[in-house]
Design a protein around this motif. Sequence first.
Motif, mmCIF file in Angstrom:
data_model
loop_
_atom_site.group_PDB
_atom_site.id
_atom_site.type_symbol
_atom_site.label_atom_id
_atom_site.label_comp_id
_atom_site.label_asym_id
_atom_site.label_seq_id
_atom_site.Cartn_x
_atom_site.Cartn_y
_atom_site.Cartn_z
ATOM 1 N N ASP A 190 0.820 -1.211 0.000
ATOM 2 C CA ASP A 190 0.000 0.000 0.000
ATOM 3 C C ASP A 190 0.856 1.263 0.000
ATOM 4 O O ASP A 190 0.334 2.371 -0.111
ATOM 5 C CB ASP A 190 -0.916 0.031 1.222
ATOM 6 N N THR A 191 2.170 1.115 0.125
ATOM 7 C CA THR A 191 3.067 2.257 0.105
ATOM 8 C C THR A 191 2.951 2.995 -1.217
ATOM 9 O O THR A 191 3.106 2.407 -2.290
ATOM 10 C CB THR A 191 4.516 1.805 0.324
ATOM 11 N N ALA A 192 2.645 4.290 -1.137
ATOM 12 C CA ALA A 192 2.415 5.090 -2.340
ATOM 13 C C ALA A 192 2.143 6.532 -1.928
ATOM 14 O O ALA A 192 1.925 6.819 -0.747
ATOM 15 C CB ALA A 192 1.216 4.545 -3.123
ATOM 16 N N VAL A 193 2.125 7.402 -2.924
ATOM 17 C CA VAL A 193 1.573 8.742 -2.734
ATOM 18 C C VAL A 193 0.093 8.656 -3.090
ATOM 19 O O VAL A 193 -0.270 8.147 -4.150
ATOM 20 C CB VAL A 193 2.272 9.782 -3.625
ATOM 21 N N TYR A 194 -0.739 9.133 -2.183
ATOM 22 C CA TYR A 194 -2.187 9.074 -2.357
ATOM 23 C C TYR A 194 -2.714 10.445 -2.763
ATOM 24 O O TYR A 194 -2.353 11.469 -2.178
ATOM 25 C CB TYR A 194 -2.856 8.602 -1.068
#
Length: 123
Positions: free
Chosen positions: A90-94
């Motif tokens: 789920d690591t990401a820029v949202y």
Amino acid sequence: QVQLVESGGGLVQAGGSLRLSCAASGRTFSRYNMYWFRQAPGKEREFVATIAWSLGLTYYADSVKGRFTISRDNAKSTLYLQMNSLKPEDTAVYYCNAHSSSLVRSPSDFASWGQGTQVTVSS
């Protein structure tokens, strides 16, 4: 045009939770379908979830279904994404965004994007 500012990201261990917020200003927030997208390092931006302006109907990507919950507070012109049982993937820029259609799934259908908020999930 609706102006949007994301916040609430951070570093969390796998299995943890975070709640993202998206503050809107400008045109009537309540009449827009709202979206969350995310972009992991080296990957394309992808659809996460959407909530319709009428009836509040929601739809999720399979990868987050059952773990993430999208909601909105029209009185506060704010969109939320509650993220539970977080995984390293789920690591990401949202990013949040607004659209007149509730059927958008591609990031290319949006004219512009904000800065986003970084979510990092450690294993």
